[in-house]
Design an enzyme around this catalytic site. Sequence first.
Site, PDB file in Angstrom:
ATOM      1  N   SER A 109       0.836  -1.214   0.000  1.00 46.84           N
ATOM      2  CA  SER A 109       0.000   0.000   0.000  1.00 46.84           C
ATOM      3  C   SER A 109       0.863   1.255   0.000  1.00 46.84           C
ATOM      4  O   SER A 109       0.540   2.247  -0.649  1.00 46.84           O
ATOM      5  CB  SER A 109      -0.915  -0.013   1.228  1.00 46.84           C
ATOM      6  OG  SER A 109      -1.606   1.199   1.342  1.00 46.84           O
ATOM      7  N   ASN A 152       4.830  -4.137   4.504  1.00 48.88           N
ATOM      8  CA  ASN A 152       5.031  -4.291   3.055  1.00 48.88           C
ATOM      9  C   ASN A 152       3.749  -4.605   2.304  1.00 48.88           C
ATOM     10  O   ASN A 152       3.763  -4.760   1.082  1.00 48.88           O
ATOM     11  CB  ASN A 152       6.037  -5.401   2.764  1.00 48.88           C
ATOM     12  CG  ASN A 152       7.442  -4.993   3.127  1.00 48.88           C
ATOM     13  OD1 ASN A 152       7.767  -3.808   3.074  1.00 48.88           O
ATOM     14  ND2 ASN A 152       8.241  -5.960   3.526  1.00 48.88           N
ATOM     15  N   GLU A 153       2.660  -4.747   3.053  1.00 45.35           N
ATOM     16  CA  GLU A 153       1.399  -5.056   2.382  1.00 45.35           C
ATOM     17  C   GLU A 153       0.393  -3.936   2.680  1.00 45.35           C
ATOM     18  O   GLU A 153       0.596  -2.807   2.274  1.00 45.35           O
ATOM     19  CB  GLU A 153       0.925  -6.458   2.771  1.00 45.35           C
ATOM     20  CG  GLU A 153       1.918  -7.507   2.242  1.00 45.35           C
ATOM     21  CD  GLU A 153       1.541  -8.946   2.532  1.00 45.35           C
ATOM     22  OE1 GLU A 153       0.594  -9.215   3.309  1.00 45.35           O
ATOM     23  OE2 GLU A 153       2.210  -9.835   1.974  1.00 45.35           O
ATOM     24  N   MET A 154      -0.658  -4.202   3.442  1.00 46.23           N
ATOM     25  CA  MET A 154      -1.684  -3.168   3.626  1.00 46.23           C
ATOM     26  C   MET A 154      -1.242  -2.092   4.633  1.00 46.23           C
ATOM     27  O   MET A 154      -1.802  -1.000   4.665  1.00 46.23           O
ATOM     28  CB  MET A 154      -2.995  -3.830   4.000  1.00 46.23           C
ATOM     29  CG  MET A 154      -3.439  -4.768   2.866  1.00 46.23           C
ATOM     30  SD  MET A 154      -4.659  -5.978   3.341  1.00 46.23           S
ATOM     31  CE  MET A 154      -6.148  -5.167   2.812  1.00 46.23           C
TER      32      MET A 154
END
Length: 346
Positions: A109, A152-154
């Site tokens: 994100s 590293n994601e949401m």
Amino acid sequence: MKLRLAIPITVFFTLTYFIACRHIENNTYAKTVWSQNQEQDLWEKATTYLFPQSKEQLLEETGATKAQIELGKTLFYEKKLSLNENQSCNTCHNLDNYGVDNEQFSKGSRNNTIGVRNTPTVFDAAFHYAQFWDGRAKTVEEQAAFPILNPNEMAMPSEESVVARLKAMPEYIEKFNKAYPDEMEALSFANITHAIGAFERTLVTNSRFDDYTAGNLDALTPKEKKGLRLFLDLNCAPCHSGSTVGGLMPQRFGQVGNYDDYTGHPNPDRGIAEISNAPADENTFKVPSLRNVVHTAPYFHDGSVETLEEAISIMAKAQLNTELSNEDILSIKAFLNSLSLDDSAL
Ligand code: HEC
Ligand code: HEC
């Protein structure tokens, strides 16, 4: 006299002809029986290792309700669950694309963030013995918390911030109250992940292979059956086992050698050893499910291999010390294609 002889001769030859034909027929019949036995043998071996799916069992495990499943579906597509409101679970696990994004590593994100492992499909994941390439979450419910909070994601900063985001939307308060009517605090982080997990338990795919294991022996083409035969005889199936054709156990990559011996590049990812630090867990990953694998390129935990043909060839060498011919690779690929979700269901 001629006529009197002609009749028995005709009778004799006619009888001989019929007997001979019956004999030929019997022979053909024997042949069919023999190949039916082969067919039966293949089916029995296939269903011993790759037994049919039991969809009901997944939902029974949690006793999830329809309202919870529907809420989970809405949350699966909810971009507010990511820091910059630009990413939902579906961004990386696109349900219109077999549950993947076909990237080697998925972008996060936040700007310039990227994952370190290839994104697996969410279809049929609830059947696995555990979630992630290293099995670090036990259930899909437990797993759902990770991507939301993973930088590293949401990349949401905390559980509280996630709950606060949804509480600011009155329609969510209503939906959670409806889905969890007996709870004082229905809109909680635990219920967010519970609902998402409940939805994921419905993401069960149906393929021609399921028709086959259910008893329709004509559901696979001869080439696919040849691939299935190879898959079983080569011993791919003890690792890629069960209704999901994988996902049921961890195994080392490279039974006879190391990862870089086969892929030609180093593997910095130690798999389960990243968590346990145990030497026995080095290079050990969850055996991935091969359902829909034709559509989920690139391959392996690092998405380093682009084609399925290459992945099959590497597997045969690394796990079974076997060099496969091109023809055999293509037959196995044809069999793996029979594990694909029916296109019309997407
Ligand atoms: C930025 C991309 C991205 C987003 C967004 C994302 N995931 Fe994932 N997902 C991944 C990656 C990468 C992995 C594998 C990570 C690993 O094994 O360490 C994964 C693994 C999984 C798995 C395990 C599957 C298996 O076979 O082990 C499930 C289930 C899953 N994600 C569900 C979700 C859900 C639910 C959401 C939303 C709450 C979500 N993901 C959001 C990238 C993403
Ligand atoms: C000893 C266990 C074992 C055997 C035998 C085995 N595999 Fe695998 N397979 C694995 C593991 C573990 C992985 C994941 C490796 C990784 O990503 O680092 C894997 C990955 C794969 C993948 C990549 C899937 C994906 O989504 O990235 C394919 C395709 C595959 N195997 C096919 C086969 C075939 C075909 C055979 C037989 C020729 C076979 N495997 C034999 C354990 C095994």
